[in-house]
Design an enzyme around this catalytic site. Structure first.
Site, PDB file in Angstrom:
ATOM      1  N   ASN A  69       1.898  -4.361  17.576  1.00 49.93           N
ATOM      2  CA  ASN A  69       2.407  -3.189  18.286  1.00 49.93           C
ATOM      3  C   ASN A  69       1.839  -3.244  19.696  1.00 49.93           C
ATOM      4  OD1 ASN A  69       3.101  -0.696  19.274  1.00 49.93           O
ATOM      5  ND2 ASN A  69       1.773   0.483  17.884  1.00 49.93           N
ATOM      6  N   TRP A  70       2.705  -3.622  20.624  1.00 45.46           N
ATOM      7  CA  TRP A  70       2.220  -3.802  22.000  1.00 45.46           C
ATOM      8  C   TRP A  70       2.072  -2.488  22.754  1.00 45.46           C
ATOM      9  CZ3 TRP A  70       5.022  -8.726  24.381  1.00 45.46           C
ATOM     10  CH2 TRP A  70       4.516  -9.869  23.742  1.00 45.46           C
ATOM     11  N   LYS A  71       2.550  -1.403  22.172  1.00 46.01           N
ATOM     12  CA  LYS A  71       2.457  -0.087  22.844  1.00 46.01           C
ATOM     13  C   LYS A  71       2.999  -0.214  24.271  1.00 46.01           C
ATOM     14  CE  LYS A  71      -1.242   1.014  19.703  1.00 46.01           C
ATOM     15  NZ  LYS A  71      -2.439   1.784  19.397  1.00 46.01           N
ATOM     16  N   HIS A  90       4.662   6.787  14.627  1.00 48.24           N
ATOM     17  CA  HIS A  90       3.306   6.315  14.961  1.00 48.24           C
ATOM     18  C   HIS A  90       2.459   7.529  15.361  1.00 48.24           C
ATOM     19  CE1 HIS A  90       0.020   4.455  17.158  1.00 48.24           C
ATOM     20  NE2 HIS A  90       0.289   3.343  16.496  1.00 48.24           N
ATOM     21  N   SER A 115      -7.624  -0.881  14.302  1.00 52.27           N
ATOM     22  CA  SER A 115      -8.652  -1.879  14.619  1.00 52.27           C
ATOM     23  C   SER A 115      -8.655  -3.062  13.654  1.00 52.27           C
ATOM     24  CB  SER A 115     -10.041  -1.223  14.697  1.00 52.27           C
ATOM     25  OG  SER A 115     -10.048  -0.241  15.717  1.00 52.27           O
ATOM     26  N   GLY A 140      -2.560  -3.305  16.896  1.00 55.96           N
ATOM     27  CA  GLY A 140      -2.405  -2.936  18.298  1.00 55.96           C
ATOM     28  C   GLY A 140      -3.156  -3.905  19.196  1.00 55.96           C
ATOM     29  N   GLY A 141      -4.379  -3.529  19.561  1.00 51.70           N
ATOM     30  CA  GLY A 141      -5.176  -4.307  20.521  1.00 51.70           C
ATOM     31  C   GLY A 141      -5.208  -5.804  20.272  1.00 51.70           C
ATOM     32  N   GLY A 162      -7.516   1.877  17.846  1.00 49.35           N
ATOM     33  CA  GLY A 162      -7.999   1.605  19.192  1.00 49.35           C
ATOM     34  C   GLY A 162      -9.471   1.924  19.394  1.00 49.35           C
ATOM     35  N   GLU A 190       0.517   8.034  17.699  1.00 48.66           N
ATOM     36  CA  GLU A 190       0.574   8.388  19.133  1.00 48.66           C
ATOM     37  C   GLU A 190       1.836   9.164  19.451  1.00 48.66           C
ATOM     38  OE1 GLU A 190      -0.164   4.412  20.564  1.00 48.66           O
ATOM     39  OE2 GLU A 190      -2.194   4.554  19.757  1.00 48.66           O
ATOM     40  N   GLU A 242      -2.263   4.234   8.833  1.00 45.68           N
ATOM     41  CA  GLU A 242      -3.094   4.062  10.031  1.00 45.68           C
ATOM     42  C   GLU A 242      -3.980   5.287  10.229  1.00 45.68           C
ATOM     43  OE1 GLU A 242      -1.275   1.065  12.919  1.00 45.68           O
ATOM     44  OE2 GLU A 242      -0.342   2.979  13.370  1.00 45.68           O
TER      45      GLU A 242
END
Ligand code: PGA
Length: 262
Positions: free
Chosen positions: A9-11, A101, A221, A242-243, A181, A103, A175
């Site tokens: 997930n590159w956001k 998601h 994470s 993500g990261g 993150g 966010e 999640e």
């Protein structure tokens, strides 16, 4: 045996110009271009920003990478400034999307009802729907994890229950918000506990055979250093990353770990 899924997930990261160099180096690191490349034990997906979906779908296709949107609107068209429909995604050969998601829930006010509507539209449209659920730190500390996740799942599973033929396109991503993150992943045991509960809900609402075949991803994470332990759990079928998905070499390591069976 459920096919594992490692989803990046590159956001709101990266530009179109970074796409090809990334995919090239990812393909190399993960050995995608070798004859004896990856087995079909693992699927790979990238949820990238809207602006690069068309290019990502083009480049990704040749490498066997599935491309997903990070969000979608439930209506087919209309006066919804700033939104993107399933038809628009399909037009650029994208047939998968993240939904709900944390966010989106936290910063853009997406409710469980909106998530259910999007899930319905996505499943009806033949999309792979990766629906996200998870509790906040305050909710976990108050011992409310199970009730929160069950509530978030309810609308999603009600929709899936009335769509026997499309159910196989549902993926649940657990999640925990406090792990996203933060570098503080849930432990494998903490994650497994919630995944087992989710599997139980799938069984109760959709029946044993769907519960057995649907995938439940862990996100928060996830990284090359914890992926193997997470995937060793009975009900963890992959990860939403993500990261660590922003670095081709790290993400490739996670895919390779998922391709190995104990
Ligand atoms: P993270 O993000 O891996 O950076 O924690 C996961 C996600 O939000 O999907």
């Amino acid at each position: 045996m459920r096919q594992r899924l490692i989803a990046g997930n590159w956001k709101m990261h990266k530009l179109i110009g970074e796409l090809e160099p990334y995919f090239k180096s990812f393909a190399q690191e993960a050995g995608l271009e070798r004859d004896e490349g990856l087995s079909d034990r693992v699927g790979i997906l990238f949820a990238v920003p809207y602006t690069m979906l068309a290019r990502a779908a083009e480049v990704g296709q040749a490498l066997g990478l599935r491309i997903a949107a990070q969000n979608v609107h439930a209506e087919a068209q209309g006066a919804f400034t700033g939104e993107v429909s399933l038809g628009m995604l399909r037009e650029v050969e994208v047939t998968a999307t993240l939904i709900g998601h944390s966010e989106r829930r936290q910063y853009f006010g997406e409710s469980d009802a909106a998530v259910a509507k999007k899930t319905q539209a996505a499943l009806d449209g033949g999309f792979l729907a990766i629906c996200c659920v998870g509790e906040t730190l305050a909710e976990r500390e108050a011992g409310r994890t199970e009730v929160v996740v069950r509530t978030q799942l309810q609308g999603i599973l009600d929709v899936a229950a009335s769509r026997r033929d499309q159910q196989r396109n549902l993926v649940i991503a657990y999640e925990p918000v406090w792990a996203i993150g933060t570098g503080r992943s849930a432990t494998a045991a903490q994650a497994q506990e919630v995944h087992a509960m989710i599997r139980g809900e799938l069984c109760a609402k959709l029946g044993a055979s769907s519960a057995d075949s649907l995938r439940i991803l862990y996100g928060g994470s996830a990284s090359p250093s914890n992926i193997t332990e997470l995937l060793a759990q009975a009900d963890i079928d992959g990860a939403l990353v993500g990261g660590a998905s922003l670095k081709a070499a790290d993400f490739a390591k996670m895919v390779l770990a998922a391709d190995r069976r104990p």
